[in-house]
Design a protein around this motif. Structure first.
Motif, PDB file in Angstrom:
ATOM      1  N   THR A 288       0.919  -0.707  -0.391  1.00 16.80           N
ATOM      2  CA  THR A 288      -0.171  -0.145  -0.294  1.00 16.80           C
ATOM      3  C   THR A 288       0.959   1.329   0.027  1.00 16.80           C
ATOM      4  O   THR A 288       1.651   1.438   0.860  1.00 16.80           O
ATOM      5  N   THR A 289       0.608   2.561  -0.649  1.00 18.48           N
ATOM      6  CA  THR A 289       0.963   3.115  -1.032  1.00 18.48           C
ATOM      7  C   THR A 289       0.420   4.393  -0.247  1.00 18.48           C
ATOM      8  O   THR A 289       0.909   5.657   0.397  1.00 18.48           O
ATOM      9  N   HIS A 290      -1.091   4.551  -0.307  1.00 24.61           N
ATOM     10  CA  HIS A 290      -1.820   6.214   0.576  1.00 24.61           C
ATOM     11  C   HIS A 290      -2.755   4.882   1.923  1.00 24.61           C
ATOM     12  O   HIS A 290      -3.643   4.046   1.338  1.00 24.61           O
ATOM     13  N   VAL A 291      -3.066   5.707   3.104  1.00 29.71           N
ATOM     14  CA  VAL A 291      -4.175   4.745   3.125  1.00 29.71           C
ATOM     15  C   VAL A 291      -4.670   6.765   4.147  1.00 29.71           C
ATOM     16  O   VAL A 291      -4.235   7.114   4.928  1.00 29.71           O
ATOM     17  N   PHE A 292      -6.242   6.479   3.596  1.00 25.55           N
ATOM     18  CA  PHE A 292      -6.887   7.996   4.116  1.00 25.55           C
ATOM     19  C   PHE A 292      -7.650   7.182   5.809  1.00 25.55           C
ATOM     20  O   PHE A 292      -8.310   6.362   5.129  1.00 25.55           O
ATOM     21  N   TYR A 293      -8.188   7.900   6.338  1.00 23.73           N
ATOM     22  CA  TYR A 293      -8.838   7.654   7.435  1.00 23.73           C
ATOM     23  C   TYR A 293      -9.166   8.755   7.854  1.00 23.73           C
ATOM     24  O   TYR A 293      -8.875  10.445   7.762  1.00 23.73           O
ATOM     25  N   ARG A 294     -10.459   8.424   8.305  1.00 23.84           N
ATOM     26  CA  ARG A 294     -11.189   9.988   8.662  1.00 23.84           C
ATOM     27  C   ARG A 294     -11.036  10.342  10.320  1.00 23.84           C
ATOM     28  O   ARG A 294     -11.115  11.565  10.278  1.00 23.84           O
ATOM     29  N   ARG A 295     -11.013   9.119  11.028  1.00 22.96           N
ATOM     30  CA  ARG A 295     -10.920   9.299  12.466  1.00 22.96           C
ATOM     31  C   ARG A 295      -9.526   9.033  12.899  1.00 22.96           C
ATOM     32  O   ARG A 295      -9.073   8.592  12.446  1.00 22.96           O
ATOM     33  N   GLN A 296      -9.230   9.987  13.615  1.00 18.61           N
ATOM     34  CA  GLN A 296      -8.208   9.547  14.586  1.00 18.61           C
ATOM     35  C   GLN A 296      -8.232   8.945  15.067  1.00 18.61           C
ATOM     36  O   GLN A 296      -9.228   9.416  16.296  1.00 18.61           O
ATOM     37  N   TYR A 297      -7.783   7.576  16.104  1.00 20.02           N
ATOM     38  CA  TYR A 297      -7.675   6.780  16.650  1.00 20.02           C
ATOM     39  C   TYR A 297      -6.302   6.918  18.092  1.00 20.02           C
ATOM     40  O   TYR A 297      -6.534   7.769  17.487  1.00 20.02           O
ATOM     41  N   ARG A 298      -7.594   7.091  18.848  1.00 20.96           N
ATOM     42  CA  ARG A 298      -7.232   7.436  20.437  1.00 20.96           C
ATOM     43  C   ARG A 298      -5.121   6.625  20.254  1.00 20.96           C
ATOM     44  O   ARG A 298      -4.444   7.828  21.189  1.00 20.96           O
ATOM     45  N   ASP A 299      -5.140   5.604  19.719  1.00 21.77           N
ATOM     46  CA  ASP A 299      -3.087   5.433  19.673  1.00 21.77           C
ATOM     47  C   ASP A 299      -2.921   5.930  18.415  1.00 21.77           C
ATOM     48  O   ASP A 299      -3.524   4.927  17.758  1.00 21.77           O
ATOM     49  N   THR A 300      -1.906   6.718  18.617  1.00 17.33           N
ATOM     50  CA  THR A 300      -1.671   7.705  17.217  1.00 17.33           C
ATOM     51  C   THR A 300      -0.867   6.382  16.541  1.00 17.33           C
ATOM     52  O   THR A 300       0.493   6.625  15.268  1.00 17.33           O
ATOM     53  N   SER A 301      -0.122   5.415  17.041  1.00 17.04           N
ATOM     54  CA  SER A 301       0.993   4.704  16.529  1.00 17.04           C
ATOM     55  C   SER A 301       0.767   3.751  15.555  1.00 17.04           C
ATOM     56  O   SER A 301       2.206   3.734  15.114  1.00 17.04           O
ATOM     57  N   GLY A 302      -0.215   3.524  15.184  1.00 14.61           N
ATOM     58  CA  GLY A 302      -0.052   3.223  13.438  1.00 14.61           C
ATOM     59  C   GLY A 302       0.239   3.903  12.560  1.00 14.61           C
ATOM     60  O   GLY A 302       0.440   4.081  11.595  1.00 14.61           O
ATOM     61  N   VAL A 303      -0.193   4.872  12.965  1.00  9.90           N
ATOM     62  CA  VAL A 303      -0.186   6.379  12.143  1.00  9.90           C
ATOM     63  C   VAL A 303       1.446   6.367  11.607  1.00  9.90           C
ATOM     64  O   VAL A 303       1.975   6.097  10.632  1.00  9.90           O
ATOM     65  N   GLU A 304       2.346   6.329  13.122  1.00 13.10           N
ATOM     66  CA  GLU A 304       3.338   6.252  13.265  1.00 13.10           C
ATOM     67  C   GLU A 304       4.126   5.517  12.022  1.00 13.10           C
ATOM     68  O   GLU A 304       4.922   5.962  11.666  1.00 13.10           O
ATOM     69  N   LEU A 305       3.858   4.399  12.919  1.00 12.79           N
ATOM     70  CA  LEU A 305       4.476   3.310  11.861  1.00 12.79           C
ATOM     71  C   LEU A 305       4.332   3.178  10.716  1.00 12.79           C
ATOM     72  O   LEU A 305       5.412   2.959   9.491  1.00 12.79           O
ATOM     73  N   LEU A 306       3.761   3.624  10.125  1.00  9.89           N
ATOM     74  CA  LEU A 306       2.735   3.822   8.183  1.00  9.89           C
ATOM     75  C   LEU A 306       4.245   5.204   7.854  1.00  9.89           C
ATOM     76  O   LEU A 306       4.585   4.293   7.322  1.00  9.89           O
ATOM     77  N   LYS A 307       4.418   6.102   8.098  1.00 11.41           N
ATOM     78  CA  LYS A 307       5.465   7.458   8.254  1.00 11.41           C
ATOM     79  C   LYS A 307       6.400   6.392   8.165  1.00 11.41           C
ATOM     80  O   LYS A 307       7.657   6.588   7.662  1.00 11.41           O
ATOM     81  N   ALA A 308       6.971   5.968   9.176  1.00 15.53           N
ATOM     82  CA  ALA A 308       8.203   5.021   8.971  1.00 15.53           C
ATOM     83  C   ALA A 308       8.442   4.274   8.089  1.00 15.53           C
ATOM     84  O   ALA A 308      10.035   3.991   7.951  1.00 15.53           O
ATOM     85  N   ALA A 309       7.716   3.743   7.500  1.00 16.38           N
ATOM     86  CA  ALA A 309       7.839   2.029   6.661  1.00 16.38           C
ATOM     87  C   ALA A 309       7.408   2.985   5.299  1.00 16.38           C
ATOM     88  O   ALA A 309       7.707   2.782   4.490  1.00 16.38           O
ATOM     89  N   GLY A 310       7.634   4.669   5.246  1.00 15.50           N
ATOM     90  CA  GLY A 310       7.233   5.144   3.972  1.00 15.50           C
ATOM     91  C   GLY A 310       5.894   5.359   3.257  1.00 15.50           C
ATOM     92  O   GLY A 310       5.057   5.358   2.283  1.00 15.50           O
ATOM     93  N   VAL A 311       5.181   4.932   4.192  1.00 16.83           N
ATOM     94  CA  VAL A 311       3.132   4.850   3.646  1.00 16.83           C
ATOM     95  C   VAL A 311       2.901   6.062   4.491  1.00 16.83           C
ATOM     96  O   VAL A 311       3.271   6.096   5.317  1.00 16.83           O
TER      97      VAL A 311
END
Length: 166
Positions: A130-153
């Motif tokens: 996957t290259t992009h992940v679009f999401y509507r609401r921010q979950y209370r734990d943002t670790s998943g978003v940070e991981l995506l960024k670190a992996a280049g997604v």
């Protein structure tokens, strides 16, 4: 200066970038928003008592829906949570339900999910091509978003058009 078709600066998907000097045409609903709303509709099928989440996976050109998912129990099991304990309901996440249906050979997938992914779902998304992940609401734990960024997604918090074209 770069301009974006949908007016969302964070949305750096190649189909969203306008030629230099062009102005965004915002007279109709952006295709990115269409897929986000599909994910929101899928979330209504969720059987999780705590959080209803929907996912749509498309190809890179946003021309084909490759898979859909929503959170709930495994196929053939009762349509309810296994437990009422928060965080241990036993429901499969919507991203997992969609990813197991998506063709593995297709690269550069685009994921639309109603809530930002958890760390484990983020890892699966990274490995799925996957290259992009679009999401509507921010979950209370943002670790998943940070991981995506670190992996280049590229994660995109896509809320600008949530109340338009309704």
């Amino acid at each position: 200066m770069t301009a974006f078709k949908d007016g969302v600066v964070e949305n750096t998907h190649p189909l969203n970038i306008l030629p230099t000097g062009a102005d965004p045409q915002l007279d109709r609903i952006p295709l990115f928003e269409v897929y986000m709303r599909m994910a929101e509709e899928l979330a209504k099928r969720s059987t999780c008592a705590r959080l209803q989440v929907g996912t749509v996976i498309t190809d890179a050109l946003l021309e084909n829906v490759l898979a859909i998912g929503y959170n709930g129990n495994a196929k053939g099991l009762p349509n309810r949570c296994d437990s009422t304990e928060p965080g241990a309901c036993g429901c499969l996440h919507s991203e997992v339900n969609a990813l197991v249906k998506a063709p593995g050979h297709v690269r550069d997938k685009v994921v639309f999910v109603t809530d930002s992914p958890c760390v484990m779902c983020a890892k699966l998304i990274v490995n799925s091509g996957t290259t992009h992940v679009f999401y509507r609401r921010q979950y209370r734990d943002t670790s998943g978003v940070e991981l995506l960024k670190a992996a280049g997604v590229i994660p995109v918090w896509y809320e600008r058009w949530a109340n338009e074209w309704r």
